[in-house]
Design an enzyme around this catalytic site. Sequence first.
Site: not given
Length: 280
Positions: A10, A55-56, A174, A216-217, A243, A245
């Site tokens: 992977k 592979t996962d 976050r 963010v604002q 962003n 993330h």
Amino acid sequence: MPLIKNRYGKGGVRVLRIHRDGDRQEVSQLNIKAMVEGDFARTYTHGDNATTVSTDTIKNVVNVVARENTGLCAEEFCQVLANKYLETYPQISSVAITSHETKWSRLSFHGKPHPHSFVLDANGKPTVEVSMTRGGASTLVSGIDGFAFMKSTQSGWENYVKDRYTTIPPTADRICATSMVASWVWSGKPGSYPATNGRILDTVLEVFSTTYSKSVQDSLYRMGEAALAAVPEISEISMACPNMHFIPMNLSAFGLDNNNDVFLPTDEPHGQIECTVGRG
């Protein structure tokens, strides 16, 4: 015809780990490629998958090892990861782990390292735009493109519009990260353009890093206010912040909590927040 050689695995397994030591936090963002060799020939030659690890699953092992080893450097992490595959799957005879690290450097303010705020190494491309007419009118705009910075806590998103299309949960803790495009319009000539550009970036970073962000604002507006207060030679500042993330990994299938320690870095699709702040 003989199968001469085979391996699989992977690639592009991106993971960000947060390691906490009191108030101080360390971040480590890795892009992992894990390739295995072993008793897998019949998968190729006979369509027999009986010994082959998905592979996962190989990707999941990366995330589990990340959760269990938040504080290891990249070299130690890759060694532990390789051993995990060999210990777990006896049909694997060899493992090749490749890691590319995205380096986040800790910010400092007034000579003191900040506990949870970082900038990307080799960060940003300075920009200049000049508009000039033969009659003598001119406009000078400086800025920066792709200026990435992050804080691993002290950011939230709450009390927003919720309807039947809303799926994102509210949070008061976050990661907040962006790769900012910013520009500022000069209304006067500073003593030094490079030094003053640096003061603008230092100012917006300090506001971002040292104050709680309701959005963010919210941060962008306060960053713009502070830049205008710090540098009287600019008349306005514009900021566009996509962003970056970091999505918490769901590790419950492996009997592990996450506790905001392990994340999937992704930048598409992303929120795009923009504003211009000027003098009244």
